[in-house]
Structures are given as structure tokens and as C-alpha cells.
Design a protein around this motif. Sequence first.
Motif, PDB file in Angstrom:
ATOM      1  N   GLU A  41       0.823  -1.211   0.000  1.00  0.00           N
ATOM      2  CA  GLU A  41       0.000   0.000   0.000  1.00  0.00           C
ATOM      3  C   GLU A  41       0.857   1.262   0.000  1.00  0.00           C
ATOM      4  O   GLU A  41       0.626   2.191  -0.779  1.00  0.00           O
ATOM      5  N   ARG A  42       1.857   1.297   0.863  1.00  0.00           N
ATOM      6  CA  ARG A  42       2.688   2.496   0.990  1.00  0.00           C
ATOM      7  C   ARG A  42       3.471   2.772  -0.288  1.00  0.00           C
ATOM      8  O   ARG A  42       3.533   3.917  -0.748  1.00  0.00           O
TER       9      ARG A  42
ATOM     10  N   ARG B  61       1.047   4.142  -3.035  1.00  0.00           N
ATOM     11  CA  ARG B  61       0.608   5.522  -2.840  1.00  0.00           C
ATOM     12  C   ARG B  61       1.760   6.516  -3.075  1.00  0.00           C
ATOM     13  O   ARG B  61       1.556   7.601  -3.627  1.00  0.00           O
TER      14      ARG B  61
ATOM     15  N   GLU C  22       2.288   6.841  -6.836  1.00  0.00           N
ATOM     16  CA  GLU C  22       1.213   7.634  -7.443  1.00  0.00           C
ATOM     17  C   GLU C  22       1.438   9.127  -7.191  1.00  0.00           C
ATOM     18  O   GLU C  22       1.240   9.964  -8.084  1.00  0.00           O
ATOM     19  N   LYS C  23       1.874   9.465  -5.986  1.00  0.00           N
ATOM     20  CA  LYS C  23       2.098  10.868  -5.633  1.00  0.00           C
ATOM     21  C   LYS C  23       3.232  11.475  -6.451  1.00  0.00           C
ATOM     22  O   LYS C  23       3.127  12.613  -6.935  1.00  0.00           O
TER      23      LYS C  23
ATOM     24  N   PRO D 149      -4.662   9.195  -5.878  1.00  0.00           N
ATOM     25  CA  PRO D 149      -4.545   8.084  -4.929  1.00  0.00           C
ATOM     26  C   PRO D 149      -5.463   6.922  -5.314  1.00  0.00           C
ATOM     27  O   PRO D 149      -6.632   7.126  -5.651  1.00  0.00           O
ATOM     28  N   GLY D 150      -4.921   5.721  -5.294  1.00  0.00           N
ATOM     29  CA  GLY D 150      -5.697   4.542  -5.654  1.00  0.00           C
ATOM     30  C   GLY D 150      -5.677   4.232  -7.141  1.00  0.00           C
ATOM     31  O   GLY D 150      -6.281   3.254  -7.587  1.00  0.00           O
TER      32      GLY D 150
END
Length: 239
Positions: A53-54, A57, A60-61, A67-68
Motif C-alpha cells: 500500500e505504501r 501511494r 502515485e504521488k 490516490p488509488g
Amino acid sequence: MDIISLRRANLRQAIDAKLKSEGFSSDAAFCEHYDLNPSHISQLVKGHGSFGERAARNLEKKVGWEPGFLDREELLDESKTQSDSNTSTSPTLDNNIDLSQKISLEGRPVPVISWVQAGAWTGIDCVPEGTEFEEWLPPNKDCGPRGYALVVKGLSMFPKFEPEDRIYVNPDIQTFDLQTDDLVIVSCAGDSEATFKKLIIEGGNKYLQPLNPDWPEQIIRLSEDCRLVGKVVGLYRKI
């Protein structure tokens, strides 16, 4: 499909989309633009790195995706639909040329000389005044200031070198700089022409070997009356 596999597939699709839309020449160029580690991205895509998950994200940033974004199943559906549409309308071309790697043409053109001349001369500065060359090749910085080119004859160096190939020769390479497997031009007393072969050094002895495994004479020992004419530093092939 589990979430990790989905992220990997979506990342690959998203990078490919960026390559097309923003004109990146490769994955490495994409990573450089977004300040990403190319090795890390490669591991994520190929399944060799953790894609939790980390990590998703953070990626993506950095790229500017919402996000997602990498968790969306519809990304694959959209990609498949687009792929099917492209297949039905036009062929997909592979990006097999790196346009960022351009060949420099700076320097002097390189004259093509005969094998007899190669055996008699030590460099282009030794060419008799008034000599005219029928062919010139594009510059090759590895030739040095006195370099020239030769036309390959016969099949002794086949398949790497074919008849009518042009090879660039640097006549200023010193004998002590040579290593086993270097490609050299050698002239021996009594021969009217120089010869092109691979060099083998064993102890204090030097040998010549053709690249063609079917060539009759596989090992030629160099005698004291042989001299180095030059080292082959490039290939020019007409298509």
C-alpha cells in the motif's frame, strides 16, 4: 487477480501510456523525468520487489496519479479495449530505436585504401602525394588522425564480417596495448598484402586466428618478420 498483481499490471500499462503520450524513449527516461529509481521500478513491474500500500501511494504521488490509481481494475479493461481497437485499425509498432543515441559525424572523412597499400603504408600521412581515393567513409573518432578503412575480402572472418564490409583501422595502436581477441591488420615479409585476423597472445607468443570456424588454417603463428599494421576499431556496412 490479487491486488499486488493488479498494481504491477497497472503500473506497466500506465508507464506505456506515458511513453506514448509524453514521448519518453524508454522506461529509464520516464524514471529520470519523475525522479524515480529505474531499478526499483523494474523490480515492481517484474514482480521482484514489494508493492504494498505504501509503495503504491508514494509512487502515485510522485508521478501525479490520483490516490488509488494503481488499484483500479478498470485500468486493465480500458487498456484491453484500446488494444483491441488499435489492432483492428492499425498495427502496433515496437520502439526499437533509441533516438537519444545519435551518431556523431564530427571529424575528417576516412579514406578507403587497398590491402596492398595497407601493407606498405604506416598511416595516411605516408600516402604518396597525388594519391586519389575513390571512396570515403563517415568519420570515426576511434580511427585516430591517421586512420583509414579497408574493404573485407573473402570469408575468413565470416559471419561477423562479410565480403564488401568496410572496416575502420587505427594504425597508431602500439603492440604493447594489444590484448587477446583484438582484431588486427598484420603484414609479413614476402606477402604483397596485409591480412585481417583475431589476435591471440599466449605467453610471449602471438598468433592469428580467423573468426570463421570452418576456415582451413585456424592458427597462424606470427614470426619476427611480421609487423602490426593497425587495429580494427569499427565496421561500416552498406544495406
